[in-house]
Design a protein around this motif. Structure first.
Motif, PDB file in Angstrom:
ATOM      1  N   THR A   1       0.821  -1.205   0.000  1.00  0.00           N
ATOM      2  CA  THR A   1       0.000   0.000   0.000  1.00  0.00           C
ATOM      3  C   THR A   1       0.856   1.255   0.000  1.00  0.00           C
ATOM      4  OG1 THR A   1      -1.479  -1.279   1.367  1.00  0.00           O
ATOM      5  CG2 THR A   1      -1.994   1.042   1.084  1.00  0.00           C
ATOM      6  N   CYS A   2       1.786   1.305   0.940  1.00  0.00           N
ATOM      7  CA  CYS A   2       2.525   2.563   1.089  1.00  0.00           C
ATOM      8  C   CYS A   2       4.001   2.405   0.756  1.00  0.00           C
ATOM      9  CB  CYS A   2       2.360   3.117   2.492  1.00  0.00           C
ATOM     10  SG  CYS A   2       3.143   2.110   3.749  1.00  0.00           S
ATOM     11  N   LYS A   3       4.400   1.246   0.291  1.00  0.00           N
ATOM     12  CA  LYS A   3       5.777   1.022  -0.115  1.00  0.00           C
ATOM     13  C   LYS A   3       6.757   1.117   1.044  1.00  0.00           C
ATOM     14  CE  LYS A   3       4.999   1.222  -4.715  1.00  0.00           C
ATOM     15  NZ  LYS A   3       3.574   0.902  -4.565  1.00  0.00           N
ATOM     16  N   SER A   4       6.249   1.066   2.226  1.00  0.00           N
ATOM     17  CA  SER A   4       7.146   1.145   3.371  1.00  0.00           C
ATOM     18  C   SER A   4       7.792  -0.215   3.611  1.00  0.00           C
ATOM     19  CB  SER A   4       6.367   1.580   4.600  1.00  0.00           C
ATOM     20  OG  SER A   4       7.062   1.214   5.755  1.00  0.00           O
ATOM     21  N   PHE A   5       8.965  -0.177   4.240  1.00  0.00           N
ATOM     22  CA  PHE A   5       9.632  -1.434   4.554  1.00  0.00           C
ATOM     23  C   PHE A   5       9.450  -1.793   6.016  1.00  0.00           C
ATOM     24  CE2 PHE A   5      11.804   0.237   0.895  1.00  0.00           C
ATOM     25  CZ  PHE A   5      11.780  -0.853   0.068  1.00  0.00           C
ATOM     26  N   ASP A   6       8.695  -0.970   6.706  1.00  0.00           N
ATOM     27  CA  ASP A   6       8.542  -1.149   8.140  1.00  0.00           C
ATOM     28  C   ASP A   6       7.340  -2.054   8.384  1.00  0.00           C
ATOM     29  OD1 ASP A   6       8.995  -0.891  10.732  1.00  0.00           O
ATOM     30  OD2 ASP A   6       8.210   1.140  10.943  1.00  0.00           O
ATOM     31  N   THR A   7       7.517  -3.324   8.133  1.00  0.00           N
ATOM     32  CA  THR A   7       6.394  -4.245   8.236  1.00  0.00           C
ATOM     33  C   THR A   7       6.739  -5.410   9.147  1.00  0.00           C
ATOM     34  OG1 THR A   7       7.161  -5.402   6.294  1.00  0.00           O
ATOM     35  CG2 THR A   7       5.498  -3.730   5.961  1.00  0.00           C
ATOM     36  N   LEU A   8       5.694  -6.040   9.627  1.00  0.00           N
ATOM     37  CA  LEU A   8       5.875  -7.216  10.473  1.00  0.00           C
ATOM     38  C   LEU A   8       5.147  -8.396   9.838  1.00  0.00           C
ATOM     39  CD1 LEU A   8       5.390  -5.891  14.091  1.00  0.00           C
ATOM     40  CD2 LEU A   8       7.499  -6.539  12.949  1.00  0.00           C
ATOM     41  N   LEU A   9       5.715  -9.545  10.002  1.00  0.00           N
ATOM     42  CA  LEU A   9       5.114 -10.746   9.442  1.00  0.00           C
ATOM     43  C   LEU A   9       4.668 -11.635  10.600  1.00  0.00           C
ATOM     44  CD1 LEU A   9       4.818 -11.776   6.515  1.00  0.00           C
ATOM     45  CD2 LEU A   9       6.749 -13.238   6.950  1.00  0.00           C
ATOM     46  N   THR A  10       3.379 -11.933  10.631  1.00  0.00           N
ATOM     47  CA  THR A  10       2.877 -12.801  11.698  1.00  0.00           C
ATOM     48  C   THR A  10       2.128 -13.958  11.084  1.00  0.00           C
ATOM     49  OG1 THR A  10       0.964 -11.337  11.837  1.00  0.00           O
ATOM     50  CG2 THR A  10       2.691 -11.052  13.487  1.00  0.00           C
ATOM     51  N   LYS A  11       2.075 -15.016  11.829  1.00  0.00           N
ATOM     52  CA  LYS A  11       1.428 -16.206  11.307  1.00  0.00           C
ATOM     53  C   LYS A  11       0.159 -16.461  12.097  1.00  0.00           C
ATOM     54  CE  LYS A  11       2.735 -20.763   9.732  1.00  0.00           C
ATOM     55  NZ  LYS A  11       3.744 -21.813   9.804  1.00  0.00           N
ATOM     56  N   GLU A  12      -0.934 -16.606  11.370  1.00  0.00           N
ATOM     57  CA  GLU A  12      -2.192 -16.919  12.034  1.00  0.00           C
ATOM     58  C   GLU A  12      -2.894 -18.005  11.254  1.00  0.00           C
ATOM     59  OE1 GLU A  12      -4.507 -13.351  12.508  1.00  0.00           O
ATOM     60  OE2 GLU A  12      -2.722 -12.342  13.266  1.00  0.00           O
TER      61      GLU A  12
ATOM     62  N   PHE B   1       0.532 -13.179   7.657  1.00  0.00           N
ATOM     63  CA  PHE B   1      -0.028 -11.858   7.432  1.00  0.00           C
ATOM     64  C   PHE B   1       1.073 -10.829   7.596  1.00  0.00           C
ATOM     65  CE2 PHE B   1      -3.902 -14.129   8.342  1.00  0.00           C
ATOM     66  CZ  PHE B   1      -4.785 -13.571   7.445  1.00  0.00           C
ATOM     67  N   MET B   2       1.039  -9.869   6.723  1.00  0.00           N
ATOM     68  CA  MET B   2       2.018  -8.801   6.802  1.00  0.00           C
ATOM     69  C   MET B   2       1.321  -7.540   7.277  1.00  0.00           C
ATOM     70  SD  MET B   2       4.709  -7.811   3.903  1.00  0.00           S
ATOM     71  CE  MET B   2       3.676  -6.771   2.906  1.00  0.00           C
ATOM     72  N   THR B   3       1.790  -6.997   8.372  1.00  0.00           N
ATOM     73  CA  THR B   3       1.205  -5.787   8.914  1.00  0.00           C
ATOM     74  C   THR B   3       2.187  -4.645   8.739  1.00  0.00           C
ATOM     75  OG1 THR B   3       0.313  -7.232  10.610  1.00  0.00           O
ATOM     76  CG2 THR B   3      -0.042  -4.881  10.879  1.00  0.00           C
ATOM     77  N   CYS B   4       1.675  -3.572   8.189  1.00  0.00           N
ATOM     78  CA  CYS B   4       2.549  -2.426   7.966  1.00  0.00           C
ATOM     79  C   CYS B   4       2.560  -1.566   9.218  1.00  0.00           C
ATOM     80  CB  CYS B   4       2.086  -1.615   6.761  1.00  0.00           C
ATOM     81  SG  CYS B   4       3.116  -0.199   6.443  1.00  0.00           S
ATOM     82  N   GLU B   5       3.733  -1.199   9.637  1.00  0.00           N
ATOM     83  CA  GLU B   5       3.862  -0.402  10.854  1.00  0.00           C
ATOM     84  C   GLU B   5       3.585   1.066  10.590  1.00  0.00           C
ATOM     85  OE1 GLU B   5       5.604  -1.913  14.261  1.00  0.00           O
ATOM     86  OE2 GLU B   5       3.852  -2.764  13.281  1.00  0.00           O
ATOM     87  N   SER B   6       3.766   1.491   9.364  1.00  0.00           N
ATOM     88  CA  SER B   6       3.629   2.926   9.112  1.00  0.00           C
ATOM     89  C   SER B   6       2.230   3.296   8.648  1.00  0.00           C
ATOM     90  CB  SER B   6       4.670   3.387   8.114  1.00  0.00           C
ATOM     91  OG  SER B   6       4.573   2.635   6.937  1.00  0.00           O
ATOM     92  N   CYS B   7       1.574   2.424   7.887  1.00  0.00           N
ATOM     93  CA  CYS B   7       0.238   2.805   7.436  1.00  0.00           C
ATOM     94  C   CYS B   7      -0.840   1.909   8.024  1.00  0.00           C
ATOM     95  CB  CYS B   7       0.151   2.800   5.912  1.00  0.00           C
ATOM     96  SG  CYS B   7       0.080   1.169   5.181  1.00  0.00           S
ATOM     97  N   GLY B   8      -0.440   0.849   8.692  1.00  0.00           N
ATOM     98  CA  GLY B   8      -1.414   0.019   9.382  1.00  0.00           C
ATOM     99  C   GLY B   8      -2.156  -0.963   8.513  1.00  0.00           C
ATOM    100  N   SER B   9      -1.797  -1.042   7.268  1.00  0.00           N
ATOM    101  CA  SER B   9      -2.497  -1.989   6.404  1.00  0.00           C
ATOM    102  C   SER B   9      -2.065  -3.415   6.752  1.00  0.00           C
ATOM    103  CB  SER B   9      -2.192  -1.696   4.947  1.00  0.00           C
ATOM    104  OG  SER B   9      -0.956  -2.228   4.587  1.00  0.00           O
ATOM    105  N   ARG B  10      -2.916  -4.328   6.378  1.00  0.00           N
ATOM    106  CA  ARG B  10      -2.653  -5.717   6.738  1.00  0.00           C
ATOM    107  C   ARG B  10      -3.098  -6.604   5.598  1.00  0.00           C
ATOM    108  NH1 ARG B  10      -2.863  -9.535  11.181  1.00  0.00           N
ATOM    109  NH2 ARG B  10      -4.672 -10.838  10.792  1.00  0.00           N
ATOM    110  N   ARG B  11      -2.256  -7.470   5.191  1.00  0.00           N
ATOM    111  CA  ARG B  11      -2.627  -8.330   4.079  1.00  0.00           C
ATOM    112  C   ARG B  11      -1.941  -9.674   4.238  1.00  0.00           C
ATOM    113  NH1 ARG B  11       1.548  -8.373   0.261  1.00  0.00           N
ATOM    114  NH2 ARG B  11       0.188  -9.038  -1.402  1.00  0.00           N
TER     115      ARG B  11
END
Lengths: 113, 360
Positions: B311-322, B327-337
């Motif tokens: 979404t925002c091209k940021s590299f500040d993301t977290l990867l979690t497993k559910e 799922f990748m959660t973006c720390e800067s824009c809050g998107s989740r995919r």
């Protein structure tokens, strides 16, 4: 005028599609995967996996072999279905060939280093 | 804008092999074309300005911000990541270009002497390099410099060539262009525009360019703060024996990407079609011979797919497993995919069958 909330929603609308796609190709999302594997020395092996059903793998293999001047074989895999194996690094050539034959480039995934 | 990109790409691909090999290979061309280079560059600059007519303000901004980053929207940052590696080359390329940029301003009488000096300097430089080149491959080089050059590069080293070929492939596949804007109009100085002295009406784009040039000239903080680069140390590889490659700094890279090493390793193995293990010091031992740039390509693809926020091209993301899905959660824009699971494809039988059979 259409209100989205009032539309009748068929929860199983995409169900058939999903099944169909999984049945169609044993791999992920109908992509055509082109992979490379290292053999001994500088030798490599190129594999093409996930070819759509409408293409005849055998004929395609024949065309590949003739076009790229390499040998190759057709491998039956219980998971992946028919996989074309070619000698050498033919990834670029394969993807060019397939795109020229009208397979959309978006469906071709080239893997490897 | 759309018309500009195809213009960049071919030049890119042609220049690439030259840049890959060390300095001397790229110079004979320049040495030959030396007297002529300034003139075309001037024209090019003009065309750059002329094409800027089509550009929206945002792209202008971007161009000025990152003179060497690609204009391609999604892939510009992954290229910039391994900036450490490429900075040297870029500098080499940029020096003459900057000078030429000044040379383009020769229509204004004040800058003219400086430009000539600079040109002399570039001459010197190129001559030096060309002499070096003659020392290395002396005889044939004279006659068919232009044509013979690519051949020589090919003959350099087998592995080298392999890597280059593969790299080109990746470029075409990902649409990434590493050096795309190394010759972007970085030397845009306010008050240096060729149209300044002319009497005609200024176009909007010209004025806009001038505005951004002066804006960035007056407060350079804008450039650094917003154009923050995502830099990862290039993978360092060592060869163990003849058939294994050790990826020494994988833990460091994983830490910078905020990813579990297992995930990265899994991706690497499935993508490269090989296997390996982690040794006692947290280094990754990969079966097969790999070069740094090959691994770099794979890592770059990993970053595009599993690190960059779409979404925002940021590299500040977290990867979690559910529930077995990442799922990748973006720390800067809050998107989740959700991201694709890593799947190893078909693995062909390699090596002796007798070795694989007894395991069962």
């Amino acid at each position: 005028m259409s209100v989205q909330n009032l539309n009748t929603f068929d929860p199983f609308a995409d169900e058939a599609d999903v099944l169909g796609s999984t049945k169609d190709v044993g791999s992920q999302q109908n992509y055509i995967h082109i992979r490379i594997q290292q053999r001994n020395g500088r030798k490599t092996l190129t594999t093409l996996q996930g070819l759509p059903k409408e293409y005849d793998a055998k004929k395609l293999l024949k065309a590949f072999k003739k076009e790229f001047a390499c040998n190759g074989t057709l491998v039956e895999d219980e998971e992946m279905g028919q996989v074309i194996q070619l000698q050498g690094d033919q990834r670029l050539k394969i993807s060019n060939f397939l795109t020229e034959e009208g397979i959309p480039k978006a469906t071709i995934k080239v893997h490897g280093f | 804008m759309a018309s500009e990109e195809p213009l960049f790409d071919p030049t890119l691909k042609k220049k690439k092999p030259k840049k890959k090999t060390v300095a001397f290979s790229e110079d004979p061309l320049g040495a030959d074309a030396d007297p002529t280079t300034p003139a075309p560059e001037v024209i090019e600059d003009h065309t750059m300005n002329g094409e800027a007519v089509n550009m929206g303000p945002t792209t202008m901004h971007e161009q000025l911000k990152q003179s060497d980053a690609a204009a391609d929207d999604g892939e510009e940052d992954p290229n910039a990541m391994f900036g450490d590696l490429k900075k040297k080359k870029k500098k080499k390329k940029e020096i003459p270009l900057d000078l030429d940029g000044e040379g383009s301003g020769t229509s204004t009488p004040t800058t003219a002497p400086a430009a000539t000096e600079d040109l002399d300097f570039s001459d010197l430089k190129k001559k030096k390099k060309s002499s070096k080149k003659k020392a290395t491959f002396d005889l044939d080089a004279f006659e068919k410099e232009l044509q013979s050059e690519p051949k020589k590069e090919d003959g350099d080293e087998d592995e080298e060539r392999d890597g280059e070929h593969l790299l080109n492939l990746d470029e075409s596949e990902l649409g990434e262009n590493v050096f795309a804007h190394s010759e972007a109009p970085s030397g845009l100085d306010a008050g240096n525009e060729p149209w300044l002295k002319s009497d005609r009406d200024y176009t909007y784009s010209e004025l806009l360019q001038r505005f951004y040039a002066s804006l960035h000239a007056s407060n350079p903080a804008l450039l650094t703060s917003t154009g923050k680069r995502y830099v990862i140390v290039p993978p360092s590889l060592a060869r163990e024996g003849n058939k294994k490659t050790i990826f020494t700094n994988i833990t460091d890279i994983c830490r910078r990407m905020h990813r579990q090493p297992e995930h990265v390793i899994q991706y690497l193995f499935s993508e490269m079609g090989t296997t390996g293990s982690v040794d006692g010091q947290g280094r990754l031992v990969i079966k097969g011979r790999f070069q740094q740039k090959q691994l770099e390509n794979v890592l770059r693809r990993y970053i595009v797919e599993y690190v960059t926020c779409k979404t925002c091209k940021s590299f500040d993301t977290l990867l979690t497993k559910e529930n077995r899905i990442f799922f990748m959660t973006c720390e800067s824009c809050g998107s989740r995919r959700s991201v694709n699971a890593i799947k190893t494809g078909f693995q062909a039988q390699v090596g002796k069958r007798s070795k694989t059979k007894p395991a069962q």
